[in-house]
Design a protein around this motif. Structure first.
Motif, mmCIF file in Angstrom:
data_model
loop_
_atom_site.group_PDB
_atom_site.id
_atom_site.type_symbol
_atom_site.label_atom_id
_atom_site.label_comp_id
_atom_site.label_asym_id
_atom_site.label_seq_id
_atom_site.Cartn_x
_atom_site.Cartn_y
_atom_site.Cartn_z
ATOM 1 N N GLY A 15 0.817 -1.218 0.000
ATOM 2 C CA GLY A 15 0.000 0.000 0.000
ATOM 3 C C GLY A 15 0.846 1.262 0.000
ATOM 4 N N GLY A 17 -0.193 4.441 0.356
ATOM 5 C CA GLY A 17 -0.779 5.625 0.979
ATOM 6 C C GLY A 17 0.301 6.272 1.843
ATOM 7 N N LEU A 18 -0.101 7.228 2.677
ATOM 8 C CA LEU A 18 0.907 7.946 3.470
ATOM 9 C C LEU A 18 1.632 7.029 4.448
ATOM 10 C CD1 LEU A 18 -0.911 11.325 4.135
ATOM 11 C CD2 LEU A 18 1.125 10.930 2.716
ATOM 12 N N VAL A 37 4.419 -2.043 -2.862
ATOM 13 C CA VAL A 37 3.460 -2.592 -3.827
ATOM 14 C C VAL A 37 2.123 -1.876 -3.672
ATOM 15 C CG1 VAL A 37 2.239 -4.683 -4.535
ATOM 16 C CG2 VAL A 37 4.590 -4.833 -3.731
ATOM 17 N N GLY A 44 -0.503 7.621 -2.940
ATOM 18 C CA GLY A 44 -1.252 8.612 -2.149
ATOM 19 C C GLY A 44 -2.447 8.040 -1.421
ATOM 20 N N PHE A 59 -9.029 14.703 -2.364
ATOM 21 C CA PHE A 59 -10.117 13.755 -2.108
ATOM 22 C C PHE A 59 -10.824 14.165 -0.806
ATOM 23 C CE2 PHE A 59 -12.190 9.941 -0.682
ATOM 24 C CZ PHE A 59 -12.798 9.510 -1.841
ATOM 25 N N GLN A 251 -1.034 -6.329 -7.787
ATOM 26 C CA GLN A 251 -1.935 -7.007 -6.845
ATOM 27 C C GLN A 251 -1.177 -8.032 -6.024
ATOM 28 O OE1 GLN A 251 -5.070 -6.766 -5.979
ATOM 29 N NE2 GLN A 251 -5.826 -5.284 -7.486
ATOM 30 N N THR A 280 -0.448 -2.056 5.053
ATOM 31 C CA THR A 280 -1.228 -0.837 5.304
ATOM 32 C C THR A 280 -2.595 -0.906 4.631
ATOM 33 O OG1 THR A 280 -0.565 0.489 3.369
ATOM 34 C CG2 THR A 280 0.949 0.478 5.234
ATOM 35 N N ALA A 281 -2.942 -2.057 4.068
ATOM 36 C CA ALA A 281 -4.200 -2.167 3.302
ATOM 37 C C ALA A 281 -5.301 -2.796 4.170
ATOM 38 C CB ALA A 281 -3.927 -2.958 2.027
ATOM 39 N N ILE A 304 -16.787 11.491 -3.665
ATOM 40 C CA ILE A 304 -16.439 12.910 -3.709
ATOM 41 C C ILE A 304 -16.751 13.440 -5.108
ATOM 42 C CG2 ILE A 304 -14.629 14.627 -3.339
ATOM 43 C CD1 ILE A 304 -14.897 13.069 -0.822
ATOM 44 N N TYR A 399 -13.610 5.353 6.359
ATOM 45 C CA TYR A 399 -13.748 5.721 7.773
ATOM 46 C C TYR A 399 -14.049 4.458 8.568
ATOM 47 C CZ TYR A 399 -14.544 10.514 6.092
ATOM 48 O OH TYR A 399 -14.438 11.727 5.496
ATOM 49 N N GLY A 427 -1.117 2.408 9.615
ATOM 50 C CA GLY A 427 -2.100 3.171 8.836
ATOM 51 C C GLY A 427 -3.527 2.981 9.283
ATOM 52 N N ASN A 429 -6.503 1.930 7.796
ATOM 53 C CA ASN A 429 -7.301 0.726 7.616
ATOM 54 C C ASN A 429 -6.664 -0.474 8.280
ATOM 55 O OD1 ASN A 429 -9.522 1.690 6.286
ATOM 56 N ND2 ASN A 429 -8.561 1.560 4.278
HETATM 57 C C1 LIG Z 1 -12.608 12.528 2.887
HETATM 58 C C2 LIG Z 1 -11.410 12.464 3.775
HETATM 59 C C3 LIG Z 1 -10.932 13.611 4.371
HETATM 60 C C4 LIG Z 1 -9.806 13.560 5.181
HETATM 61 N N1 LIG Z 1 -9.329 14.704 5.723
HETATM 62 C C5 LIG Z 1 -8.175 14.701 6.406
HETATM 63 C C6 LIG Z 1 -7.601 15.891 6.891
HETATM 64 O O1 LIG Z 1 -8.147 16.991 6.743
HETATM 65 N N2 LIG Z 1 -6.430 15.842 7.546
HETATM 66 C C7 LIG Z 1 -5.767 14.657 7.721
HETATM 67 O O2 LIG Z 1 -4.687 14.676 8.290
HETATM 68 N N3 LIG Z 1 -6.296 13.489 7.301
HETATM 69 C C8 LIG Z 1 -7.472 13.483 6.645
HETATM 70 N N4 LIG Z 1 -8.014 12.315 6.204
HETATM 71 C C9 LIG Z 1 -7.359 11.047 6.578
HETATM 72 C C10 LIG Z 1 -6.161 10.697 5.701
HETATM 73 O O3 LIG Z 1 -6.520 10.776 4.348
HETATM 74 C C11 LIG Z 1 -5.763 9.272 6.036
HETATM 75 O O4 LIG Z 1 -5.461 9.182 7.419
HETATM 76 C C12 LIG Z 1 -4.542 8.777 5.298
HETATM 77 O O5 LIG Z 1 -4.529 9.185 3.962
HETATM 78 C C13 LIG Z 1 -4.545 7.256 5.385
HETATM 79 O O6 LIG Z 1 -3.350 6.771 4.868
HETATM 80 P P1 LIG Z 1 -3.032 5.206 4.894
HETATM 81 O O7 LIG Z 1 -1.725 5.034 4.241
HETATM 82 O O8 LIG Z 1 -3.214 4.672 6.251
HETATM 83 O O9 LIG Z 1 -4.201 4.529 4.054
HETATM 84 P P2 LIG Z 1 -4.578 4.646 2.521
HETATM 85 O O10 LIG Z 1 -4.428 6.016 2.055
HETATM 86 O O11 LIG Z 1 -5.901 3.968 2.375
HETATM 87 O O12 LIG Z 1 -3.461 3.769 1.804
HETATM 88 C C14 LIG Z 1 -3.562 2.366 1.651
HETATM 89 C C15 LIG Z 1 -3.081 2.042 0.249
HETATM 90 O O13 LIG Z 1 -3.107 0.632 0.102
HETATM 91 C C16 LIG Z 1 -3.488 0.338 -1.217
HETATM 92 N N5 LIG Z 1 -3.972 -1.046 -1.262
HETATM 93 C C17 LIG Z 1 -5.148 -1.525 -0.820
HETATM 94 N N6 LIG Z 1 -5.216 -2.858 -1.040
HETATM 95 C C18 LIG Z 1 -4.038 -3.200 -1.617
HETATM 96 C C19 LIG Z 1 -3.510 -4.432 -2.077
HETATM 97 N N7 LIG Z 1 -4.177 -5.579 -1.993
HETATM 98 N N8 LIG Z 1 -2.274 -4.427 -2.637
HETATM 99 C C20 LIG Z 1 -1.577 -3.268 -2.740
HETATM 100 N N9 LIG Z 1 -2.032 -2.087 -2.326
HETATM 101 C C21 LIG Z 1 -3.253 -2.054 -1.768
HETATM 102 C C22 LIG Z 1 -4.580 1.369 -1.497
HETATM 103 O O14 LIG Z 1 -4.798 1.505 -2.895
HETATM 104 C C23 LIG Z 1 -3.976 2.599 -0.844
HETATM 105 O O15 LIG Z 1 -3.192 3.348 -1.760
HETATM 106 C C24 LIG Z 1 -9.165 12.323 5.422
HETATM 107 C C25 LIG Z 1 -9.653 11.155 4.827
HETATM 108 C C26 LIG Z 1 -10.761 11.214 4.025
HETATM 109 C C27 LIG Z 1 -11.275 9.956 3.390
#
Ligand SMILES: Cc1cc2nc3c(=O)[nH]c(=O)nc-3n(C[C@H](O)[C@H](O)[C@H](O)COP(=O)(O)OP(=O)(O)OC[C@H]3O[C@@H](n4cnc5c(N)ncnc54)[C@H](O)[C@@H]3O)c2cc1C
Length: 453
Positions: A15, A17-18, A37, A44, A59, A251, A280-281, A304, A399, A427, A429
């Motif tokens: 994943g 994401g951040l 991956v 992002g 987003f 994948q 992180t997924a 959105i 969420y 992360g 999720n």
């Molecule tokens: C509408 C909205 C508004 C928000 N506003 C704010 C804000 O104002 N301020 C703030 O700080 N935060 C905000 N957030 C929260 C912030 O966006 C998240 O906390 C952060 O982006 C989550 O990052 P993550 O890496 O944990 O998850 P994700 O961003 O979900 O990253 C997980 C990644 O894993 C990938 N993935 C999934 N399954 C697989 C797989 N099988 N194989 C490979 N890759 C996979 C996904 O495609 C994704 O890119 C907001 C969120 C939303 C939805």
């Protein structure tokens, strides 16, 4: 073969994401071979931005709530603008500043105000049914009065949840994790009830008066001038610059494991030996691939809508949250109010969010363009006919939602994963935490700390 513990393979991060980007970047800085991956064609995750016709759309509203050292490393001070959001609810047709300030409380019906003040001063009313003890309704109406609960919290959240009234089914911790604002209804701890104790009531009134200045403080947030998606873009750039590998559109289909270790991950049919896996997924996907119990907890999905208009329109505030049921979305922000450059000169945009717990709604989101435009016109954001472009994007499971027994469910999930020594979760999720971006960045960074394998 690794000298330290006899394992070979890469650090595989699932994943981009951040959380995943940060983890990958930090592990690479420590000299590890890292493969990141990502199933999407971009990095992002939820923190992605869309660049279209000179507009930059995030987003949903996305701000940096707390600057982390990583952001200081990646951005020069003038690349982040300070931002003070001005949010208005639309309740009963009235625009009410949120978080509720003393002046905005004056727009709330008198009975609700009195109930609020009484509850703040004297605590919950004896003999009233506030619902299950740990429920969201119980916690909020004991703190702020059931008048305010029924006037604002219930309709606002029912709307956010696409029509599902979460009052008695969601744990009160959910709100505590979700909020980071300062206002009359979000800042203070619940007052302990001491009915009949006049001195206690006076003390509480005095404390409330002392706390009021906090609600006037502007919330200081940060925002990258080039759009929120610039954060993941820069981390990815630095990671690749340092020799890290990103595989987009990839994948993960299987995870190979022993009792205590992950040994390999199958990506696009190719087995990659791993030294450690940073996940992180989706927690359920992980559980299915490992053969452990899935984490069956509810989630909220988002649609959105990105709407461009023909010229600049006057704005009241930077964000509007229409609670009344006739409006088609529950919140919208205006990119041009954040900083120059997010919309082309003299143009406005509206980014509107709809929540749903039904995944099928995501496929039908394109049918709602007319309703979104009608709502914007009804709210006076722009007139009918002003729209030059509208498109949408969806994000399932963005969420986490905590049912009343969430702790037991999470404990079971974590305890089944605990024996696997080289698996790290990071992360929003993967850990099923209502984290914002600074928290997931820290979570990604924490994966390199105190790790002995
Ligand atoms: C509408 C909205 C508004 C928000 N506003 C704010 C804000 O104002 N301020 C703030 O700080 N935060 C905000 N957030 C929260 C912030 O966006 C998240 O906390 C952060 O982006 C989550 O990052 P993550 O890496 O944990 O998850 P994700 O961003 O979900 O990253 C997980 C990644 O894993 C990938 N993935 C999934 N399954 C697989 C797989 N099988 N194989 C490979 N890759 C996979 C996904 O495609 C994704 O890119 C907001 C969120 C939303 C939805």
């Amino acid at each position: 073969m690794n000298e330290r513990n006899g394992t070979s393979g890469v650090t595989l991060v699932a994943g981009a994401g951040l959380a995943g980007l940060t983890a990958a970047y930090r592990w690479r800085q420590r000299g590890e071979d890292v493969v990141l991956v990502e199933k999407a064609p971009y990095v992002g995750g939820m923190a992605r931005s869309h660049h279209r016709n000179g507009f930059i759309f995030d987003f949903g509203p996305h701000f940096i709530i707390e600057k982390t050292s990583l952001l200081d490393e990646l951005f020069a001070p003038d690349e982040l603008v300070a931002f003070g959001p001005e949010i208005h609810m639309v309740l009963g047709g009235r625009w009410i500043r949120y978080p509720f300030t003393p002046s905005s409380m004056l727009k709330v019906p008198l009975g609700v105000q009195m109930d609020f003040l009484r509850t703040r001063a004297l605590g919950p009313r004896p003999g009233v049914d506030y619902g299950p003890p740990d429920s969201f309704r119980s916690n909020m109406s004991r703190q702020f009065g059931h008048g305010l609960y029924d006037f604002f919290f219930r309709p606002y959240l029912t709307k956010k949840f696409g029509g599902w009234d979460i009052s008695d089914v969601v744990h009160s911790d959910w709100w505590a994790m979700a909020t980071h604002t300062r206002g009359v209804v979000t800042r203070f701890a619940p007052p302990a009830p001491r009915p009949g104790h006049a001195m206690g009531a006076l003390r509480k009134l005095a404390r409330l008066t002392k706390e009021l200045p906090y609600v006037f403080r502007k919330l200081a947030l940060w925002y990258p001038r080039a759009g929120f998606g610039e954060i993941p873009r820069r981390i990815a750039e630095q990671f690749v610059h340092n020799g890290g590998v990103i595989r987009l559109n990839s994948q993960i289909s299987q995870i190979r494991r022993t009792e205590t270790r992950i040994t390999g991950v199958v990506v696009d049919g190719e087995e990659i030996p791993v030294r450690r896996l940073i996940w992180t997924a989706s927690p359920n996907l992980l559980a299915r691939m490992l053969g452990t119990s899935t984490l069956d907890m509810p989630t909220l999905h988002s649609v959105i809508y990105f709407i461009s208009t023909d010229r600049r329109y006057r704005r009241r505030g930077t964000e509007v949250r229409p609670v009344d049921p006739e409006y088609a979305f529950y919140r919208a922000y205006f990119p041009e109010t954040i900083c120059e450059g997010l919309t082309p000169g003299g143009r406005s945009a509206v980014v509107a969010e709809v929540g749903t717990t039904n995944r099928d709604d995501l496929a039908k989101a394109g049918e709602k363009y007319g309703a979104m435009i009608d709502t914007c016109a009804a709210l006076g954001l722009f007139p009918h006919g002003a729209v030059t472009d509208i498109f949408h994007d969806v994000q399932p499971d963005c969420y986490p939602v905590y049912p009343l027994d969430y702790e037991t469910r999470l404990q079971r999930y974590y305890s089944e994963l605990a024996p696997i020594q080289n698996l790290l979760l990071a992360g929003r999720n993967a850990r099923f935490q209502y984290y914002n971006s600074h928290q997931v960045i820290r979570d990604g960074e924490r994966t390199v700390e105190d790790v002995l394998f």
